[in-house]
Design a protein around this motif. Structure first.
Motif, PDB file in Angstrom:
ATOM      1  N   ARG A   1      10.741   5.266  -2.347  1.00 29.42           N
ATOM      2  CA  ARG A   1      10.157   4.118  -3.043  1.00 29.42           C
ATOM      3  C   ARG A   1      11.184   2.984  -3.159  1.00 29.42           C
ATOM      4  NH1 ARG A   1       5.870   2.987  -6.536  1.00 29.42           N
ATOM      5  NH2 ARG A   1       6.335   1.407  -8.117  1.00 29.42           N
ATOM      6  N   ALA A   2      12.442   3.340  -3.405  1.00 31.45           N
ATOM      7  CA  ALA A   2      13.496   2.324  -3.511  1.00 31.45           C
ATOM      8  C   ALA A   2      13.678   1.595  -2.188  1.00 31.45           C
ATOM      9  CB  ALA A   2      14.795   2.969  -3.959  1.00 31.45           C
ATOM     10  N   ARG A   3      13.628   2.335  -1.067  1.00 36.06           N
ATOM     11  CA  ARG A   3      13.764   1.709   0.245  1.00 36.06           C
ATOM     12  C   ARG A   3      12.575   0.792   0.546  1.00 36.06           C
ATOM     13  NH1 ARG A   3      16.319   6.728   1.614  1.00 36.06           N
ATOM     14  NH2 ARG A   3      14.299   7.705   2.040  1.00 36.06           N
ATOM     15  N   THR A   4      11.374   1.228   0.150  1.00 29.81           N
ATOM     16  CA  THR A   4      10.201   0.387   0.371  1.00 29.81           C
ATOM     17  C   THR A   4      10.276  -0.889  -0.456  1.00 29.81           C
ATOM     18  OG1 THR A   4       8.863   2.357   0.802  1.00 29.81           O
ATOM     19  CG2 THR A   4       7.687   0.322   0.296  1.00 29.81           C
TER      20      THR A   4
ATOM     21  N   ALA B   1      12.986  -2.369  -1.433  1.00 29.54           N
ATOM     22  CA  ALA B   1      14.015  -3.229  -0.836  1.00 29.54           C
ATOM     23  C   ALA B   1      13.467  -3.980   0.371  1.00 29.54           C
ATOM     24  CB  ALA B   1      15.222  -2.385  -0.450  1.00 29.54           C
ATOM     25  N   ALA B   2      12.687  -3.294   1.201  1.00 27.97           N
ATOM     26  CA  ALA B   2      12.089  -3.954   2.375  1.00 27.97           C
ATOM     27  C   ALA B   2      11.107  -5.037   1.944  1.00 27.97           C
ATOM     28  CB  ALA B   2      11.386  -2.915   3.242  1.00 27.97           C
ATOM     29  N   LEU B   3      10.320  -4.748   0.908  1.00 26.37           N
ATOM     30  CA  LEU B   3       9.365  -5.732   0.402  1.00 26.37           C
ATOM     31  C   LEU B   3      10.085  -6.932  -0.193  1.00 26.37           C
ATOM     32  CD1 LEU B   3       6.387  -6.379  -0.131  1.00 26.37           C
ATOM     33  CD2 LEU B   3       6.568  -5.131  -2.286  1.00 26.37           C
ATOM     34  N   SER B   4      11.186  -6.663  -0.879  1.00 29.36           N
ATOM     35  CA  SER B   4      11.953  -7.751  -1.485  1.00 29.36           C
ATOM     36  C   SER B   4      12.552  -8.665  -0.419  1.00 29.36           C
ATOM     37  CB  SER B   4      13.069  -7.173  -2.366  1.00 29.36           C
ATOM     38  OG  SER B   4      13.848  -8.206  -2.933  1.00 29.36           O
ATOM     39  N   ARG B   5      13.052  -8.086   0.669  1.00 34.41           N
ATOM     40  CA  ARG B   5      13.602  -8.915   1.749  1.00 34.41           C
ATOM     41  C   ARG B   5      12.518  -9.791   2.377  1.00 34.41           C
ATOM     42  NH1 ARG B   5      16.373  -4.038   2.872  1.00 34.41           N
ATOM     43  NH2 ARG B   5      14.823  -3.497   4.467  1.00 34.41           N
ATOM     44  N   LEU B   6      11.340  -9.216   2.548  1.00 37.62           N
ATOM     45  CA  LEU B   6      10.239  -9.957   3.155  1.00 37.62           C
ATOM     46  C   LEU B   6       9.804 -11.119   2.267  1.00 37.62           C
ATOM     47  CD1 LEU B   6       8.068 -10.311   5.319  1.00 37.62           C
ATOM     48  CD2 LEU B   6       6.697  -8.605   4.117  1.00 37.62           C
ATOM     49  N   THR B   7       9.543 -10.841   0.996  1.00 35.18           N
ATOM     50  CA  THR B   7       9.098 -11.901   0.086  1.00 35.18           C
ATOM     51  C   THR B   7      10.207 -12.916  -0.165  1.00 35.18           C
ATOM     52  OG1 THR B   7       9.675 -10.503  -1.816  1.00 35.18           O
ATOM     53  CG2 THR B   7       7.399 -10.425  -1.040  1.00 35.18           C
TER      54      THR B   7
ATOM     55  N   ARG C   1       0.841  -1.199   0.000  1.00 36.80           N
ATOM     56  CA  ARG C   1       0.000   0.000   0.000  1.00 36.80           C
ATOM     57  C   ARG C   1       0.878   1.252   0.000  1.00 36.80           C
ATOM     58  NH1 ARG C   1      -4.528   0.261   4.496  1.00 36.80           N
ATOM     59  NH2 ARG C   1      -5.256  -1.503   3.213  1.00 36.80           N
ATOM     60  N   LYS C   2       1.931   1.216   0.801  1.00 32.36           N
ATOM     61  CA  LYS C   2       2.856   2.344   0.860  1.00 32.36           C
ATOM     62  C   LYS C   2       3.552   2.558  -0.481  1.00 32.36           C
ATOM     63  CE  LYS C   2       6.847   3.951   3.565  1.00 32.36           C
ATOM     64  NZ  LYS C   2       7.777   3.590   4.665  1.00 32.36           N
ATOM     65  N   LEU C   3       3.932   1.456  -1.119  1.00 33.36           N
ATOM     66  CA  LEU C   3       4.619   1.527  -2.413  1.00 33.36           C
ATOM     67  C   LEU C   3       3.731   2.172  -3.479  1.00 33.36           C
ATOM     68  CD1 LEU C   3       7.329   0.564  -3.765  1.00 33.36           C
ATOM     69  CD2 LEU C   3       6.050  -1.449  -4.512  1.00 33.36           C
ATOM     70  N   SER C   4       2.445   1.862  -3.433  1.00 35.22           N
ATOM     71  CA  SER C   4       1.532   2.399  -4.449  1.00 35.22           C
ATOM     72  C   SER C   4       1.365   3.916  -4.339  1.00 35.22           C
ATOM     73  CB  SER C   4       0.164   1.720  -4.318  1.00 35.22           C
ATOM     74  OG  SER C   4      -0.462   2.069  -3.092  1.00 35.22           O
TER      75      SER C   4
END
Length: 242
Positions: free
Chosen positions: A89-92, A94-100, A77-80
């Motif tokens: 956006r790049a930091r978000t 990266a965080a999403l990529s680590r989680l998935t 939601r934050k990324l959108s």
């Protein structure tokens, strides 16, 4: 600093991540015969349970915890809302990529461990021939012909992808090379609606994702185990005819 370029493709910026795949011989050979040549098992890949066998074993694992699910939802939601190309956006991302990435690693580990267990014990592993690409296609339809039960189908699609059915099949094929196991795929039609003891086919017998009660003979079982037993039976028929 000069930007490196690989072949005829696009130039790779210094901050880009480059993946290299190497293929090499490990010195191991597929055994001519399995240690237990008369053993076989049918496997049903499901939504309620990741994998159920004809022996009655249930293999499952939580790939994404409730907190991780909620965090992923918030990050998406934050990324959108963030501007494309921005540092935030790049930091978000990266965080999403680590989680998935953690979720994918758990799924791959589960598939490899389960496949090793099944192939080490059985000379034949029978799977349903599943086309996950078609099975997880959207039911949205078009403006002229809108789909039906779109939200329910989208939820089922997410559940199928979350269990990693295709990855489990590939893990079985990889493990089979080290044990001499044969991996057979059979037609999955009606395996979940067929009573294994009496052969009656009735969609009403599948009371839920996990419960099977035959409307003809009254046989009760875990729905995925019953389907796995039907899968094994078709595997034997396929082996004899092949």
């Amino acid at each position: 600093m000069r930007t490196p370029s690989f072949g005829a493709g696009r130039a790779v910026a210094p901050h880009d991540v480059v993946y290299v795949s190497l293929l090499c011989e490990d010195g191991e050979h597929t055994p001519a015969e399995h240690a237990a040549p008369d053993s076989a098992v049918g496997v049903d890949r499901g939504v309620a349970v990741a994998a159920a066998t004809s022996d009655g074993d249930l293999f499952d694992r939580t790939f994404r915890t409730p907190k991780e699910h909620e965090r992923e939802r918030r990050l998406r939601r934050k990324l959108s809302r963030q501007r494309k190309g921005s540092n935030n956006r790049a930091r978000t991302r990266a965080a999403l990529s680590r989680l998935t990435g953690r979720v994918r690693a758990r799924r791959a580990d589960f598939a490899a461990r389960t496949a090793h267990t099944l192939c080490a014990k059985n000379a034949v592993v029978v799977l349903e021939r599943l086309n996950t690409t078609n099975m997880t296609a959207s039911a949205r339809g078009t403006a002229d012909a809108p789909g039906r039960n779109v939200r329910q189908k989208a939820g089922l699609n997410r559940a199928i992808l979350a269990q990693g059915w295709q990855g489990f099949k590939l893990a079985c094929q990889n493990a089979a090379r080290r044990t001499g196991t044969r991996v057979i795929e059979v037609d999955p039609a009606y395996t979940s609606q067929t009573c294994h003891p009496c052969g009656e086919v009735d969609p009403r017998s599948r009371e839920s994702q996990a419960s099977f009660r035959c409307t003809s003979c009254g046989h009760t079982a875990h729905a995925d185990v019953n389907a796995a037993q039907n899968t094994l039976s078709r595997g034997w028929t396929s082996s004899l005819s092949g």
